[in-house]
Design an enzyme around this catalytic site. Structure first.
Site, PDB file in Angstrom:
ATOM      1  N   HIS A  65       2.139   3.483  -9.028  1.00  0.00           N
ATOM      2  CA  HIS A  65       1.935   2.045  -9.249  1.00  0.00           C
ATOM      3  C   HIS A  65       3.116   1.450 -10.018  1.00  0.00           C
ATOM      4  CE1 HIS A  65      -1.921   2.315  -7.463  1.00  0.00           C
ATOM      5  NE2 HIS A  65      -2.497   2.987  -8.445  1.00  0.00           N
ATOM      6  N   ASP A  72       0.829  -1.213   0.000  1.00  0.00           N
ATOM      7  CA  ASP A  72       0.000   0.000   0.000  1.00  0.00           C
ATOM      8  C   ASP A  72       0.861   1.259   0.000  1.00  0.00           C
ATOM      9  OD1 ASP A  72      -2.365   1.398  -0.016  1.00  0.00           O
ATOM     10  OD2 ASP A  72      -2.698   1.238   2.150  1.00  0.00           O
ATOM     11  N   LEU A  97      10.951 -20.147  -5.176  1.00  0.00           N
ATOM     12  CA  LEU A  97      10.054 -19.329  -4.361  1.00  0.00           C
ATOM     13  C   LEU A  97       8.632 -19.536  -4.870  1.00  0.00           C
ATOM     14  CD1 LEU A  97       9.515 -16.930  -2.328  1.00  0.00           C
ATOM     15  CD2 LEU A  97       9.729 -15.420  -4.303  1.00  0.00           C
TER      16      LEU A  97
HETATM   17  C1  IPE Z   1      -5.423  -2.782  -0.177  1.00  0.00           C
HETATM   18  O1  IPE Z   1      -5.125  -1.437  -0.301  1.00  0.00           O
HETATM   19  C2  IPE Z   1      -5.389  -3.446  -1.515  1.00  0.00           C
HETATM   20  C3  IPE Z   1      -4.073  -3.547  -2.145  1.00  0.00           C
HETATM   21  C4  IPE Z   1      -2.934  -3.195  -1.621  1.00  0.00           C
HETATM   22  C5  IPE Z   1      -4.082  -4.118  -3.455  1.00  0.00           C
HETATM   23  P1  IPE Z   1      -6.254  -0.313  -0.445  1.00  0.00           P
HETATM   24  O2  IPE Z   1      -5.553   0.978  -0.563  1.00  0.00           O
HETATM   25  O3  IPE Z   1      -7.184  -0.684  -1.527  1.00  0.00           O
HETATM   26  O4  IPE Z   1      -7.039  -0.431   0.922  1.00  0.00           O
HETATM   27  P2  IPE Z   1      -7.908   0.670   1.699  1.00  0.00           P
HETATM   28  O5  IPE Z   1      -8.886   1.226   0.710  1.00  0.00           O
HETATM   29  O6  IPE Z   1      -6.955   1.704   2.182  1.00  0.00           O
HETATM   30  O7  IPE Z   1      -8.541  -0.074   2.825  1.00  0.00           O
HETATM   31  C1  IPE Z   2      -1.700   0.224  -3.333  1.00  0.00           C
HETATM   32  O1  IPE Z   2      -1.460   1.579  -3.356  1.00  0.00           O
HETATM   33  C2  IPE Z   2      -1.925  -0.351  -4.711  1.00  0.00           C
HETATM   34  C3  IPE Z   2      -3.320  -0.718  -4.999  1.00  0.00           C
HETATM   35  C4  IPE Z   2      -4.305  -0.703  -4.140  1.00  0.00           C
HETATM   36  C5  IPE Z   2      -3.609  -1.142  -6.372  1.00  0.00           C
HETATM   37  P1  IPE Z   2      -2.645   2.638  -3.307  1.00  0.00           P
HETATM   38  O2  IPE Z   2      -3.036   3.001  -4.692  1.00  0.00           O
HETATM   39  O3  IPE Z   2      -3.752   2.155  -2.445  1.00  0.00           O
HETATM   40  O4  IPE Z   2      -1.914   3.867  -2.621  1.00  0.00           O
HETATM   41  P2  IPE Z   2      -2.555   4.895  -1.604  1.00  0.00           P
HETATM   42  O5  IPE Z   2      -3.111   4.118  -0.459  1.00  0.00           O
HETATM   43  O6  IPE Z   2      -3.605   5.660  -2.323  1.00  0.00           O
HETATM   44  O7  IPE Z   2      -1.393   5.755  -1.188  1.00  0.00           O
HETATM   45 MG    MG Z   3      -4.163   2.362  -0.488  1.00  0.00          MG
END
Ligand code: IPE
Ligand code: IPE
Ligand code: MG
Length: 241
Positions: free
Chosen positions: A36, A19, A130
């Protein structure tokens, strides 16, 4: 990498909620998709660090069943990133001996992406350096719901006797049925929630919430988290030793 190199005090299966990509990009005044892309680059580094640290299974959360709520632009960008990533990384994954699996509902994914996923699973099926599992269009509730549907069908068809159902029955229907439960779940970016990741499987996992945003999460950060795991006393409901 195989069971011979697993360290008794280290985690055998590590799962990561990757995240913070969006915030990483925002801090630089750049579009979320750039975050990303930077995040995708980290995956190789962390996967490569696993065998040397005794980690046999790495499971990464790439896209949740709830992430479709994002803008069409971000979702399309992510899907094309996944497609290109699989194309560009598959050769090195095959060569480095990673066995790749996908969990989640793949029926809702683009057919070309799905074909790449199926092909990579097949091409790496005999690897064992792995076990890399990618959670793509994955949600714990969705997984349990799909599993329950299949279980109910088996009961209705007379293949499963409801009286024999115990805590080992449902996991056989989950996407993760061939994987051990995660010993350690790491979430980057400072959020302390599980966001629908591996709900059943992480019942006794240790959790580590780290402030670092995923695109900044290096091998050194990873190894520091692994080192902390060694000091944990996992009791599974029993009394302190
Ligand atoms: C969880 O992150 C999903 C992934 C890392 C793919 P999110 O950013 O979607 O989760 P919330 O919305 O903060 O709970
Ligand atoms: C995690 O990073 C990747 C996915 C959920 C696809 P985020 O896109 O949720 O990044 P933040 O939480 O907005 O910083
Ligand atoms: Mg996120």
């Amino acid at each position: 990498m195989n069971s011979r190199t697993h360290r008794p005090d280290g985690p055998r299966h590590v799962a990561i909620i990757m995240d913070g990509n969006g915030r990483w990009a925002k801090a630089r005044g750049r579009p979320r998709l750039l975050g990303h892309r930077a995040g995708a680059k980290r995956v190789r580094e962390i996967a490569q660090a696993c065998p040397a640290n005794g980690v046999e299974y790495l499971t990464i959360f790439a896209f949740s069943t709830e992430n479709w709520k994002r803008t069409q632009e971000e979702v399309a960008g992510l899907m094309s990133l996944f497609r290109r990533y699989l194309e560009s990384e598959s050769k090195s994954l095959v060569e480095r001996g990673a066995r790749v699996r996908f969990i989640g509902d793949r029926l809702q994914l683009d057919p070309i992406l799905r074909r790449n996923m199926d092909a990579l699973e097949a091409r790496t099926a005999h690897n064992d350096t792995l076990n890399l599992t990618v959670a793509l269009n994955y949600g714990g509730r969705d997984e349990v719901t799909r599993a329950t549907k299949r279980l109910a069908r088996d009961v209705a068809a007379g293949r499963l006797d409801p009286d024999t159902i115990d805590h080992e029955t449902l996991p056989r229907y989950l996407d993760t049925h061939v994987l051990p439960d995660p010993d350690l779940v790491i979430r980057t970016s400072g959020e302390a929630r599980i966001s629908n990741f591996l709900l059943w499987q992480s019942a006794y996992s240790e959790y580590e919430f780290v402030d670092t945003l995923w695109p900044d999460f290096t091998r050194e950060h990873f190894e520091a988290v692994l080192a902390r795991f060694g000091g944990r006393d996992r009791r599974y409901g029993g009394a302190r030793a």
